[in-house]
Design a protein around this motif. Structure first.
Motif, PDB file in Angstrom:
ATOM      1  N   PHE A 164      -1.982  -3.870  -5.011  1.00 14.49           N
ATOM      2  CA  PHE A 164      -1.858  -3.950  -3.572  1.00 14.49           C
ATOM      3  C   PHE A 164      -0.891  -2.880  -3.080  1.00 14.49           C
ATOM      4  O   PHE A 164       0.139  -2.628  -3.700  1.00 14.49           O
ATOM      5  N   LEU A 165      -1.201  -2.274  -1.962  1.00 17.82           N
ATOM      6  CA  LEU A 165      -0.331  -1.252  -1.406  1.00 17.82           C
ATOM      7  C   LEU A 165       0.988  -1.865  -0.989  1.00 17.82           C
ATOM      8  O   LEU A 165       1.029  -2.935  -0.401  1.00 17.82           O
ATOM      9  N   CYS A 166       2.075  -1.166  -1.280  1.00 17.47           N
ATOM     10  CA  CYS A 166       3.440  -1.629  -0.982  1.00 17.47           C
ATOM     11  C   CYS A 166       3.643  -1.822   0.506  1.00 17.47           C
ATOM     12  O   CYS A 166       3.137  -1.079   1.322  1.00 17.47           O
ATOM     13  N   THR A 167       4.392  -2.784   0.887  1.00 19.12           N
ATOM     14  CA  THR A 167       4.878  -3.115   2.215  1.00 19.12           C
ATOM     15  C   THR A 167       3.779  -3.515   3.180  1.00 19.12           C
ATOM     16  O   THR A 167       3.716  -4.651   3.599  1.00 19.12           O
ATOM     17  N   ASP A 168       2.901  -2.596   3.561  1.00 26.80           N
ATOM     18  CA  ASP A 168       1.903  -2.921   4.561  1.00 26.80           C
ATOM     19  C   ASP A 168       0.945  -3.973   4.038  1.00 26.80           C
ATOM     20  O   ASP A 168       0.736  -5.017   4.662  1.00 26.80           O
ATOM     21  N   MET A 169       0.338  -3.710   2.870  1.00 31.24           N
ATOM     22  CA  MET A 169      -0.571  -4.693   2.282  1.00 31.24           C
ATOM     23  C   MET A 169       0.188  -5.926   1.845  1.00 31.24           C
ATOM     24  O   MET A 169      -0.303  -7.043   1.916  1.00 31.24           O
ATOM     25  N   LEU A 170       1.402  -5.727   1.354  1.00 32.76           N
ATOM     26  CA  LEU A 170       2.227  -6.864   0.932  1.00 32.76           C
ATOM     27  C   LEU A 170       2.480  -7.787   2.104  1.00 32.76           C
ATOM     28  O   LEU A 170       2.351  -8.998   1.997  1.00 32.76           O
ATOM     29  N   LYS A 171       2.832  -7.194   3.244  1.00 32.79           N
ATOM     30  CA  LYS A 171       3.109  -7.995   4.426  1.00 32.79           C
ATOM     31  C   LYS A 171       1.880  -8.793   4.838  1.00 32.79           C
ATOM     32  O   LYS A 171       1.957  -9.985   5.121  1.00 32.79           O
ATOM     33  N   LYS A 172       0.715  -8.128   4.878  1.00 29.70           N
ATOM     34  CA  LYS A 172      -0.503  -8.816   5.289  1.00 29.70           C
ATOM     35  C   LYS A 172      -0.850  -9.944   4.337  1.00 29.70           C
ATOM     36  O   LYS A 172      -1.230 -11.040   4.742  1.00 29.70           O
ATOM     37  N   SER A 173      -0.719  -9.689   3.031  1.00 31.56           N
ATOM     38  CA  SER A 173      -1.032 -10.728   2.047  1.00 31.56           C
ATOM     39  C   SER A 173      -0.045 -11.870   2.147  1.00 31.56           C
ATOM     40  O   SER A 173      -0.408 -13.034   2.012  1.00 31.56           O
ATOM     41  N   TRP A 174       1.216 -11.542   2.372  1.00 30.41           N
ATOM     42  CA  TRP A 174       2.272 -12.557   2.484  1.00 30.41           C
ATOM     43  C   TRP A 174       1.967 -13.497   3.652  1.00 30.41           C
ATOM     44  O   TRP A 174       1.926 -14.709   3.532  1.00 30.41           O
ATOM     45  N   LEU A 175       1.713 -12.877   4.833  1.00 28.46           N
ATOM     46  CA  LEU A 175       1.459 -13.698   6.010  1.00 28.46           C
ATOM     47  C   LEU A 175       0.169 -14.482   5.882  1.00 28.46           C
ATOM     48  O   LEU A 175       0.083 -15.641   6.290  1.00 28.46           O
ATOM     49  N   ARG A 176      -0.867 -13.841   5.281  1.00 32.26           N
ATOM     50  CA  ARG A 176      -2.144 -14.534   5.109  1.00 32.26           C
ATOM     51  C   ARG A 176      -1.995 -15.733   4.192  1.00 32.26           C
ATOM     52  O   ARG A 176      -2.520 -16.803   4.449  1.00 32.26           O
ATOM     53  N   ALA A 177      -1.210 -15.561   3.123  1.00 36.45           N
ATOM     54  CA  ALA A 177      -0.992 -16.657   2.179  1.00 36.45           C
ATOM     55  C   ALA A 177      -0.279 -17.811   2.836  1.00 36.45           C
ATOM     56  O   ALA A 177      -0.596 -18.973   2.609  1.00 36.45           O
TER      57      ALA A 177
ATOM     58  N   GLN B  83      15.428   1.595   0.803  1.00 36.61           N
ATOM     59  CA  GLN B  83      16.735   2.241   0.748  1.00 36.61           C
ATOM     60  C   GLN B  83      16.673   3.574   0.005  1.00 36.61           C
ATOM     61  O   GLN B  83      17.475   4.466   0.255  1.00 36.61           O
ATOM     62  N   GLY B  84      15.700   3.678  -0.894  1.00 38.66           N
ATOM     63  CA  GLY B  84      15.547   4.909  -1.656  1.00 38.66           C
ATOM     64  C   GLY B  84      14.722   5.962  -0.954  1.00 38.66           C
ATOM     65  O   GLY B  84      14.471   7.039  -1.504  1.00 38.66           O
ATOM     66  N   GLY B  85      14.257   5.639   0.265  1.00 38.68           N
ATOM     67  CA  GLY B  85      13.529   6.626   1.056  1.00 38.68           C
ATOM     68  C   GLY B  85      12.023   6.584   0.934  1.00 38.68           C
ATOM     69  O   GLY B  85      11.332   7.445   1.485  1.00 38.68           O
ATOM     70  N   LEU B  86      11.475   5.581   0.227  1.00 39.00           N
ATOM     71  CA  LEU B  86      10.021   5.493   0.104  1.00 39.00           C
ATOM     72  C   LEU B  86       9.431   4.746   1.299  1.00 39.00           C
ATOM     73  O   LEU B  86      10.025   3.802   1.812  1.00 39.00           O
ATOM     74  N   LYS B  87       8.247   5.174   1.705  1.00 41.34           N
ATOM     75  CA  LYS B  87       7.582   4.568   2.856  1.00 41.34           C
ATOM     76  C   LYS B  87       6.459   3.640   2.405  1.00 41.34           C
ATOM     77  O   LYS B  87       6.128   3.569   1.223  1.00 41.34           O
ATOM     78  N   ALA B  88       5.880   2.934   3.375  1.00 44.06           N
ATOM     79  CA  ALA B  88       4.773   2.032   3.088  1.00 44.06           C
ATOM     80  C   ALA B  88       3.646   2.796   2.403  1.00 44.06           C
ATOM     81  O   ALA B  88       3.240   3.865   2.847  1.00 44.06           O
ATOM     82  N   GLY B  89       3.142   2.273   1.331  1.00 43.92           N
ATOM     83  CA  GLY B  89       2.050   2.906   0.611  1.00 43.92           C
ATOM     84  C   GLY B  89       2.492   3.889  -0.440  1.00 43.92           C
ATOM     85  O   GLY B  89       1.664   4.397  -1.191  1.00 43.92           O
ATOM     86  N   ASP B  90       3.799   4.168  -0.530  1.00 48.69           N
ATOM     87  CA  ASP B  90       4.284   5.112  -1.538  1.00 48.69           C
ATOM     88  C   ASP B  90       4.273   4.514  -2.942  1.00 48.69           C
ATOM     89  O   ASP B  90       4.300   5.241  -3.940  1.00 48.69           O
TER      90      ASP B  90
ATOM     91  N   THR C 227      12.958   7.709  -5.788  1.00 52.75           N
ATOM     92  CA  THR C 227      11.822   8.560  -5.408  1.00 52.75           C
ATOM     93  C   THR C 227      10.857   8.784  -6.566  1.00 52.75           C
ATOM     94  O   THR C 227       9.687   9.121  -6.345  1.00 52.75           O
ATOM     95  N   ASP C 228      11.329   8.575  -7.792  1.00 53.41           N
ATOM     96  CA  ASP C 228      10.452   8.713  -8.954  1.00 53.41           C
ATOM     97  C   ASP C 228       9.416   7.595  -9.026  1.00 53.41           C
ATOM     98  O   ASP C 228       8.482   7.663  -9.840  1.00 53.41           O
ATOM     99  N   LEU C 229       9.578   6.560  -8.187  1.00 53.13           N
ATOM    100  CA  LEU C 229       8.625   5.445  -8.175  1.00 53.13           C
ATOM    101  C   LEU C 229       7.461   5.695  -7.216  1.00 53.13           C
ATOM    102  O   LEU C 229       6.566   4.858  -7.103  1.00 53.13           O
ATOM    103  N   LYS C 230       7.465   6.841  -6.559  1.00 56.75           N
ATOM    104  CA  LYS C 230       6.361   7.154  -5.657  1.00 56.75           C
ATOM    105  C   LYS C 230       5.055   7.240  -6.444  1.00 56.75           C
ATOM    106  O   LYS C 230       4.960   7.924  -7.462  1.00 56.75           O
ATOM    107  N   GLY C 231       4.054   6.494  -5.978  1.00 57.74           N
ATOM    108  CA  GLY C 231       2.761   6.471  -6.640  1.00 57.74           C
ATOM    109  C   GLY C 231       2.703   5.561  -7.859  1.00 57.74           C
ATOM    110  O   GLY C 231       1.669   5.490  -8.530  1.00 57.74           O
ATOM    111  N   LYS C 232       3.799   4.841  -8.150  1.00 59.00           N
ATOM    112  CA  LYS C 232       3.850   3.982  -9.328  1.00 59.00           C
ATOM    113  C   LYS C 232       3.520   2.533  -8.976  1.00 59.00           C
ATOM    114  O   LYS C 232       3.428   2.155  -7.810  1.00 59.00           O
TER     115      LYS C 232
END
Length: 371
Positions: free
Chosen positions: A4-17, A185-192, A159-164
């Motif tokens: 699941f995509l980080c943050t955006d998809m997580l939020k939607k799944s969280w609220l849906r659940a 806090q590490g500067g990654l955005k939704a979907g990174d 930032t090394d977690l981008k795409g991981k």
């Protein structure tokens, strides 16, 4: 295993659940929210409500998010030592693999109380469902976030977690929330980055790391201590300690607590008091209990066949356990700020923190048991 995509998809799944089954929850009277006298009675504990000492409801069912973890250790201790029975209660505990499922049990009426992270009261209120915490189990999330030395041998920064891919117990869990905070806090955005649900079982999490299905893990103990000991993860952020929690969240972050629909708390103050009494008594016992005492008290299955591991894990999370069941006034504000920082559905101006918790019951229990 779905990713699941980080943050955006997580939020939607969280609220849906959390919405599943919520539609069946009866809407509370408008007077509960606007009537000053009723709300005051529920949250401040007017003497009239406490004239009766016997619980209004003796048989109570508590739905739990992963009861065998240290996250809910105070609940297990109070149950195993018979403290609920001492308060005249017959408590049944239904264990679930995630907080979303535990919440559904309350929404559908198969449970009265939920034992899960405080942050869920904020999500529920954002959906116009009023739940109130009345006794705290943990004053830190007890979540550790680590990267795999095998999959990320050159890791240097967030930032090394981008795409991981990041393994979490379940979408919407406290572990996922903590990981989202660290990424932000590490500067990654939704979907990174992506989240993968791996559960809390040791075998599944270990297999996910070794097979490369995930590159990092955000989870609770005793799983994370086991992964550390095996060299499977390198911890980069740790909220098992108060210091680590301050570094991640910028303040005290409430963790597991007992919470219920505000209407239940209002109608059953003596029952809530009895529950708080039992829990605070268990918290006091934990203040002086040694690792050996814990091992003798919890079910054998909790030890994962390794008492040394269990003791090592307990020592890591011990200071995160609440001393008296009381939420520090700044703790709910920390939780709200944290959620709003990466979840657009949480509007700080629309959340009434005063309705998400009360310390009245825990304070009375603290005075009674000198916790």
């Amino acid at each position: 295993m779905r990713v699941f995509l980080c943050t955006d998809m997580l939020k939607k799944s969280w609220l849906r659940a959390e919405r599943i089954g919520m539609e069946r929850l009866p809407r509370m009277s408008r007077r509960v929210f606007t009537g000053g006298s009723l709300l005051t009675a529920a949250t401040l504990g007017l003497p009239a409500l406490y004239a009766q000492t016997q619980p209004e409801t003796r048989k109570v069912t508590i739905s739990v998010d992963s009861k065998n973890t240290f996250y809910c250790l105070p609940l297990t201790i109070s149950e195993q030592l018979g403290y609920f029975k001492s308060e005249g209660l017959e408590v049944g505990i239904s264990d679930f693999e995630s907080a979303a499922l535990a919440l559904q049990a309350v929404a559908r009426g198969s449970a009265d109380i939920c034992s899960a992270g405080f942050e869920h009261t904020l999500h529920l209120q954002s959906m116009q469902q009023m739940y109130q915490s009345f006794v705290l189990q943990g004053r830190a999330p007890q979540v550790a976030f680590g990267v795999s030395p095998q999959n990320l041998p050159g890791y240097q920064s967030i930032t090394d977690l981008k795409g991981k891919k990041i393994g979490v117990p379940a979408l919407g869990s406290s572990s996922a929330m903590m990981a989202s905070m660290v990424l932000s806090q590490g500067g990654l955005k939704a979907g990174d980055a992506s989240f993968v649900g791996v559960g809390k079982a040791a075998d599944g999490a270990l297999a996910a790391l070794r097979s490369g299905q995930v590159d990092a893990m955000s989870n609770t103990d005793p799983l994370m201590t086991m992964l550390e000991q095996k060299g499977e993860v390198r911890i980069i952020s740790d909220t098992r300690t108060l210091k680590g929690t301050m570094e991640v969240f910028g303040g005290p972050m409430p963790a597991a607590c007992l919470f219920a629909p505000l209407d239940f708390v209002r109608k059953n103050p003596n029952t809530c008091q009895a529950l708080a009494n039992a829990m605070v008594r268990g918290l006091k016992w934990l203040q002086t209990a040694g690792p050996g005492d814990i091992i003798k008290t919890v079910p054998e299955s909790y030890l994962l066949g390794d008492r040394g591991l269990y003791i090592a894990s307990f020592n890591k999370v011990r200071e995160s356990i609440s001393l008296d069941g009381i939420l520090a006034d700044e703790a709910p504000r920390t939780a709200l700020k944290a959620l709003a920082s990466f979840d657009a559905s949480i509007k700080t101006g629309s959340i009434d923190l005063g309705k998400t918790y009360t310390n009245v019951f825990a304070q009375r229990a603290k005075e009674r048991f000198k916790a």
